[in-house]
Write an enzyme that holds these catalytic residues in place. Structure first.
Site: not given
Ligand SMILES: Cc1cc2nc3c(=O)[nH]c(=O)nc-3n(C[C@H](O)[C@H](O)[C@H](O)COP(=O)(O)O)c2cc1C
Length: 201
Positions: A178-179
């Site tokens: 999710f970055r």
């Protein structure tokens, strides 16, 4: 932000650990790194080279001084190095920046002597980054140097040597889902004092 005299050692040890993980993870060539240079008129250029040694003094690769990177680095002795190891953990990137110096003759001679004879002869035959009219010209030059050094050790060409990128700035980027990547930057100020901090991804 933390500041301790051991941060250089910590940064180097972190590199060494990830480099070993890259080897174990089966990265095709963990020693392959991009080296970026800039000319005096601030034009950047980048290419791949192989990391041949690393310690607290810096990161060494070998090349011809008369090629583009060699010329850039003699005019503007600052470089950036980049490693990307997608197989390590969830992907790791290491960015290194620092001043550049030519390694000592003894160090360069010792490394050159450890190379296969074919690579030694290639270093003599190549006028790195100059225009080559045709492949046969290079093969002829190779045949000439083979003859010239036949029956004796091949000495290191005078304009072929190691360049050491000193450790002044090193950032570890750790991939995450999710970055939510994690970035740790170690850097030295002009006085040589090291600090460490996290960066937003
Ligand atoms: C995997 C790989 C490894 C390379 N290793 C080196 C190296 O260690 N030293 C070197 O001078 N060139 C190496 N090269 C060639 C350089 O990428 C580049 O073509 C050459 O050094 C000329 O660059 P320059 O014109 O910017 O000086 C390598 C290329 C590849 C693809």
């Amino acid at each position: 932000m933390t500041t301790t005299p051991d941060l250089l050692a910590e940064a180097h040890a972190t590199f060494a650990q990830l480099f070993e993980e890259a080897r174990v993870a089966g990265e095709p060539d963990p020693t392959a790194m991009t080296v970026a240079t800039a000319s005096l008129d601030a034009r950047p250029s980048a290419r791949t080279v192989l990391l041949k040694s690393h310690d607290l003094r810096g990161f060494v690769f070998y090349t011809h001084l008369d090629g583009r990177k060699g010329r850039d680095l003699q005019a503007n002795p600052h470089a950036a190095l980049l490693f990307h190891w997608p197989r390590v953990r969830e992907g790791v990137q290491v960015r290194i920046e620092g001043g550049v110096e030519i390694v000592g003759d003894a160090e360069a001679d010792a490394y050159f002597a450890s190379r296969p004879r074919g690579s030694q002869l290639g270093a003599w035959a190549s006028k790195q980054s100059e225009t080559l009219e045709g492949r046969e010209t290079f093969e002829q030059r190779l045949a000439q140097v083979e003859q010239e050094f036949s029956g004796r050790d091949v000495p290191r060409p005078p304009r072929w040597t190691g360049l050491r990128v000193r450790l002044q700035h090193i950032e570890f980027w750790y991939g995450a889902q999710f970055r939510l990547h994690e970035r740790w930057l170690y850097e030295s100020d002009l006085a040589g004092d090291w600090s460490k901090r996290m960066l937003y991804p």
